[in-house]
Design a protein around this motif. Sequence first.
Motif, short mmCIF file in Angstrom:
data_model
loop_
_atom_site.label_atom_id
_atom_site.label_comp_id
_atom_site.label_asym_id
_atom_site.label_seq_id
_atom_site.Cartn_x
_atom_site.Cartn_y
_atom_site.Cartn_z
N LEU A 48 22.46 90.73 9.50
CA LEU A 48 23.32 89.58 9.21
C LEU A 48 24.70 89.77 9.84
O LEU A 48 25.21 88.88 10.51
N ASP A 49 25.29 90.94 9.64
CA ASP A 49 26.62 91.21 10.22
C ASP A 49 26.58 91.09 11.73
O ASP A 49 27.48 90.51 12.34
N LYS A 50 25.55 91.63 12.34
CA LYS A 50 25.42 91.55 13.80
C LYS A 50 25.30 90.11 14.26
O LYS A 50 25.92 89.69 15.24
N ALA A 51 24.50 89.31 13.57
CA ALA A 51 24.33 87.90 13.95
C ALA A 51 25.63 87.13 13.79
O ALA A 51 25.99 86.33 14.65
N LEU A 52 26.34 87.37 12.69
CA LEU A 52 27.61 86.67 12.48
C LEU A 52 28.63 87.04 13.56
O LEU A 52 29.36 86.18 14.04
N ARG A 53 28.66 88.30 13.94
CA ARG A 53 29.56 88.72 15.03
C ARG A 53 29.16 88.08 16.36
O ARG A 53 29.99 87.76 17.18
N GLU A 54 27.86 87.92 16.55
CA GLU A 54 27.37 87.37 17.82
C GLU A 54 27.69 85.89 17.98
O GLU A 54 27.97 85.44 19.08
N ILE A 55 27.66 85.13 16.90
CA ILE A 55 27.86 83.69 17.04
C ILE A 55 29.26 83.21 16.70
O ILE A 55 29.62 82.09 17.03
N SER A 56 30.07 84.05 16.03
CA SER A 56 31.38 83.57 15.60
C SER A 56 32.51 84.35 16.25
O SER A 56 32.35 85.50 16.61
N PHE A 57 33.62 83.66 16.37
CA PHE A 57 34.83 84.30 16.90
C PHE A 57 35.74 84.69 15.75
O PHE A 57 36.52 85.63 15.88
N GLU A 58 35.65 83.96 14.65
CA GLU A 58 36.34 84.32 13.42
C GLU A 58 35.43 83.93 12.27
O GLU A 58 34.56 83.06 12.41
N HIS A 59 35.67 84.57 11.13
CA HIS A 59 34.78 84.39 9.98
C HIS A 59 35.61 84.53 8.71
O HIS A 59 36.36 85.48 8.59
N ILE A 60 35.47 83.57 7.82
CA ILE A 60 36.13 83.65 6.52
C ILE A 60 35.04 83.67 5.46
O ILE A 60 34.13 82.85 5.48
N GLN A 61 35.16 84.62 4.55
CA GLN A 61 34.17 84.75 3.48
C GLN A 61 34.83 84.40 2.15
O GLN A 61 35.99 84.72 1.92
N SER A 62 34.09 83.73 1.27
CA SER A 62 34.55 83.34 -0.07
C SER A 62 35.85 82.54 0.00
O SER A 62 36.88 82.94 -0.53
N LEU A 63 35.77 81.42 0.62
CA LEU A 63 36.90 80.53 0.83
C LEU A 63 36.87 79.42 -0.22
O LEU A 63 35.82 78.84 -0.48
N ILE A 64 38.00 79.16 -0.85
CA ILE A 64 38.09 78.05 -1.81
C ILE A 64 39.03 77.01 -1.23
O ILE A 64 40.18 77.31 -0.91
N ILE A 65 38.50 75.78 -1.07
CA ILE A 65 39.27 74.69 -0.47
C ILE A 65 39.17 73.45 -1.36
O ILE A 65 38.28 73.36 -2.20
N VAL A 82 33.30 77.94 -0.42
CA VAL A 82 32.47 78.08 0.77
C VAL A 82 32.23 79.58 0.95
O VAL A 82 33.19 80.33 1.12
N ASP A 83 30.98 79.98 0.89
CA ASP A 83 30.67 81.41 0.98
C ASP A 83 31.02 81.98 2.34
O ASP A 83 31.63 83.04 2.44
N HIS A 84 30.62 81.31 3.40
CA HIS A 84 30.90 81.77 4.75
C HIS A 84 31.28 80.58 5.63
O HIS A 84 30.53 79.60 5.68
N PRO A 126 43.84 75.37 16.22
CA PRO A 126 44.78 74.68 15.32
C PRO A 126 44.08 74.15 14.05
O PRO A 126 44.64 74.19 12.96
N HIS A 127 42.84 73.72 14.20
CA HIS A 127 42.07 73.21 13.05
C HIS A 127 41.64 74.37 12.14
O HIS A 127 41.60 74.21 10.93
N TRP A 128 41.33 75.50 12.74
CA TRP A 128 40.99 76.69 11.98
C TRP A 128 42.17 77.10 11.11
O TRP A 128 42.00 77.49 9.95
N GLU A 129 43.37 76.99 11.66
CA GLU A 129 44.58 77.32 10.90
C GLU A 129 44.78 76.33 9.75
O GLU A 129 45.28 76.72 8.69
N LEU A 130 44.39 75.08 9.93
CA LEU A 130 44.45 74.10 8.83
C LEU A 130 43.57 74.55 7.66
O LEU A 130 43.94 74.40 6.49
N ILE A 131 42.40 75.07 7.98
CA ILE A 131 41.49 75.58 6.95
C ILE A 131 42.15 76.74 6.21
O ILE A 131 42.13 76.82 4.99
#
Length: 188
Positions: free
Chosen positions: A39-56, A66-68, A178-183
Amino acid sequence: MPEFLQVEAAPWALPLAAILLLLVAWLVYRLIAGRGSSLDKALREISFEHIQSLIIPSADEGEIQVDHLLLTSRGLLVLEIKDVQGTVFGSDKMQDWTVIAADRRYTFSNPQPALYDRIAAVRQIVREVPVAGRVLFLEGANFSKGVPGMVSTLAELIAEFGEPDKQAAKVKVEAFMPHWELIRKAAG
């Protein structure tokens, strides 16, 4: 001890044994640490940044977890991860899904409606960026009666969101920053 049984060690034997021991310990460590989870390898392969356990903020004036959340070259990806072992019976219209494993049977709520809510909450913040969502089933889950919509395996996730040309992908991702920073700000 008889003289013929006494062997004098060469002066280099002790340092050599210590070096060999350190080499073996390093190889064992690299094997364990380098393996990591798929899972960690796949997430690193497809994402440039990753936030875990995000509350919005959610669409209904509350909050949603949002878990991931991944920043990919295709936009943002909301992931809900299910680690189940056995045969999964579920469909887009079923309220509960069932897992039948070798030693037990259990049900859980269809994860799709909650995923739709999470996607909507992210879209509310980053209106101009593509937002996708997937329920990711890790190895060990088998859908014998067909795979419901928005459900993916690790291999399918990599095939869909992976980017072989990392340099070209980086240019795409920079447009989303810029949108990632909004999150990040919305999460506080």
